[in-house]
Design a protein around this motif. Structure first.
Motif, short mmCIF file in Angstrom:
data_model
loop_
_atom_site.label_atom_id
_atom_site.label_comp_id
_atom_site.label_asym_id
_atom_site.label_seq_id
_atom_site.Cartn_x
_atom_site.Cartn_y
_atom_site.Cartn_z
N ARG A 3 0.84 -1.21 0.00
CA ARG A 3 0.00 0.00 0.00
C ARG A 3 0.88 1.25 0.00
NH1 ARG A 3 -2.73 -2.82 3.78
NH2 ARG A 3 -4.57 -3.83 2.94
N GLY A 4 1.91 1.24 0.82
CA GLY A 4 2.83 2.38 0.87
C GLY A 4 3.50 2.64 -0.46
N HIS A 5 3.95 1.57 -1.12
CA HIS A 5 4.58 1.73 -2.44
C HIS A 5 3.59 2.26 -3.47
CE1 HIS A 5 8.31 0.08 -1.12
NE2 HIS A 5 7.86 -1.15 -0.97
N MET A 6 2.35 1.78 -3.38
CA MET A 6 1.34 2.21 -4.36
C MET A 6 1.00 3.69 -4.21
SD MET A 6 -1.33 -0.93 -4.32
CE MET A 6 -0.97 -2.53 -4.98
N LEU A 7 1.18 4.23 -3.04
CA LEU A 7 0.89 5.64 -2.81
C LEU A 7 1.99 6.55 -3.35
CD1 LEU A 7 -0.62 5.46 0.79
CD2 LEU A 7 -1.83 6.02 -1.34
N GLU A 8 3.17 5.98 -3.56
CA GLU A 8 4.28 6.75 -4.10
C GLU A 8 4.10 6.89 -5.61
OE1 GLU A 8 8.13 5.20 -2.92
OE2 GLU A 8 7.23 4.39 -1.10
N ASP A 9 4.49 8.00 -6.16
CA ASP A 9 4.44 8.21 -7.60
C ASP A 9 5.81 7.85 -8.16
OD1 ASP A 9 3.64 8.90 -10.13
OD2 ASP A 9 3.98 11.05 -9.83
N LEU A 10 5.98 6.59 -8.51
CA LEU A 10 7.27 6.10 -8.94
C LEU A 10 7.33 6.02 -10.47
CD1 LEU A 10 7.62 3.27 -6.28
CD2 LEU A 10 8.67 5.53 -6.25
N GLU A 11 8.03 6.94 -11.07
CA GLU A 11 8.15 7.01 -12.52
C GLU A 11 8.84 5.76 -13.06
OE1 GLU A 11 7.77 8.64 -16.33
OE2 GLU A 11 6.91 9.36 -14.46
N GLY A 12 8.23 5.16 -14.04
CA GLY A 12 8.83 4.02 -14.72
C GLY A 12 8.50 2.67 -14.12
N PHE A 13 7.74 2.63 -13.04
CA PHE A 13 7.37 1.35 -12.43
C PHE A 13 6.04 0.88 -13.02
CE2 PHE A 13 10.61 2.75 -9.65
CZ PHE A 13 11.15 1.61 -9.09
N VAL A 14 5.96 -0.40 -13.34
CA VAL A 14 4.76 -0.95 -13.98
C VAL A 14 4.28 -2.18 -13.21
CG1 VAL A 14 5.21 0.03 -16.26
CG2 VAL A 14 6.21 -2.15 -15.67
N PRO A 15 3.24 -2.02 -12.38
CA PRO A 15 2.65 -3.15 -11.67
C PRO A 15 1.41 -3.66 -12.40
CG PRO A 15 1.89 -1.12 -10.68
CD PRO A 15 2.79 -0.74 -11.85
N TYR A 16 1.22 -4.97 -12.37
CA TYR A 16 0.03 -5.58 -12.96
C TYR A 16 -0.43 -6.73 -12.09
CZ TYR A 16 1.20 -2.88 -17.05
OH TYR A 16 1.49 -1.84 -17.89
N VAL A 17 -1.73 -6.95 -12.07
CA VAL A 17 -2.31 -8.13 -11.43
C VAL A 17 -3.04 -8.94 -12.48
CG1 VAL A 17 -2.51 -7.11 -9.13
CG2 VAL A 17 -4.42 -6.92 -10.74
N ALA A 18 -3.16 -10.23 -12.20
CA ALA A 18 -3.94 -11.14 -13.04
C ALA A 18 -5.12 -11.62 -12.22
CB ALA A 18 -3.09 -12.32 -13.49
N GLU A 19 -6.30 -11.52 -12.81
CA GLU A 19 -7.52 -11.98 -12.14
C GLU A 19 -8.12 -13.14 -12.93
OE1 GLU A 19 -9.63 -8.08 -10.17
OE2 GLU A 19 -10.13 -8.58 -12.24
N VAL A 20 -8.64 -14.10 -12.21
CA VAL A 20 -9.45 -15.16 -12.79
C VAL A 20 -10.75 -15.15 -12.00
CG1 VAL A 20 -9.69 -17.65 -13.15
CG2 VAL A 20 -7.46 -16.54 -13.51
N ASP A 21 -11.85 -14.98 -12.71
CA ASP A 21 -13.16 -14.90 -12.05
C ASP A 21 -13.15 -13.89 -10.91
OD1 ASP A 21 -14.14 -16.84 -13.82
OD2 ASP A 21 -13.48 -18.46 -12.50
N GLU A 22 -12.55 -12.73 -11.17
CA GLU A 22 -12.48 -11.60 -10.23
C GLU A 22 -11.65 -11.86 -8.98
OE1 GLU A 22 -16.32 -9.84 -9.54
OE2 GLU A 22 -16.85 -9.94 -11.66
N GLU A 23 -10.85 -12.93 -8.98
CA GLU A 23 -9.91 -13.19 -7.88
C GLU A 23 -8.49 -12.94 -8.39
OE1 GLU A 23 -8.15 -16.77 -5.04
OE2 GLU A 23 -9.49 -17.29 -6.70
#
Length: 183
Positions: A49-69
């Motif tokens: 959560r702390g990292h997500m609040l930072e505006d980090l230029e050049g960072f690319v996070p992704y999640v994969a969901e299956v049936d909304e999980e």
């Protein structure tokens, strides 16, 4: 249906759970059991959560969901080792146990490569535990080339790792297919 998307703050707990369960299932026998057994998912979620609040230029996070999980996640960004020729680094890619070999990892790799390319990165490196043969074979199948051996300090224990790299992200993009349009 598999959906690849960027995570939100609300996803931090699911991301931490994915990584913790993946570590515990995959790294048993490769890293000290005491470390794996002591993983605090809530603490990891708070860190994310702390990292997500930072505006980090050049960072690319992704999640994969299956049936909304959320069943997987990946994170790339600028290479931490500026002495290497690789401009970007894949820091993390994890799937919940049981979701391997379904194309989810390949789609996450594609999303990260697309995201990094969008920031102007042209190459990428990653580090993987030396004894993690399935992951190493996955990276090799995607055109990753062995670069160098090293060690990861895990609370005072040196764990052997190796690096794989792509000098041209287009090689990885071709190996992972057309990919998903991810915003």
């Amino acid at each position: 249906m598999i959906v690849i998307r960027q995570p939100t703050l609300d996803d931090a707990g699911a991301i931490a759970r994915v990584q913790a369960l993946s570590w515990q299932a995959t790294y048993r026998g490769m890293v000290p059991d005491e470390y794996l057994d002591a993983i605090d998912v809530d603490a990891w979620a708070e860190r994310y959560r702390g990292h997500m609040l930072e505006d980090l230029e050049g960072f690319v996070p992704y999640v994969a969901e299956v049936d909304e999980e959320i069943v997987g996640w990946a994170l790339g960004g600028p290479n931490r080792d500026r002495t290497m020729i690789y401009s970007a680094e894949l820091f993390t890619i994890y799937l919940l146990p049981g979701y391997e070999r379904q194309g989810i990892g390949r789609r996450l790799m594609n999303a990260v490569a697309q995201g990094l390319s969008g920031f102007g990165f042209e190459s990428m490196i990653l580090w993987v535990l030396t004894d993690n043969r399935p992951a190493r074979e996955f990276y090799e199948a995607l055109g990753g080339v062995y670069v160098v051996r090293g060690a990861m300090d895990l609370e005072g224990t040196d764990v052997p790792v190796v690096a794989y790299g792509w000098r041209d992200l287009d090689v990885l993009l071709r190996a992972t297919g057309p990919g998903d349009r991810v915003d």
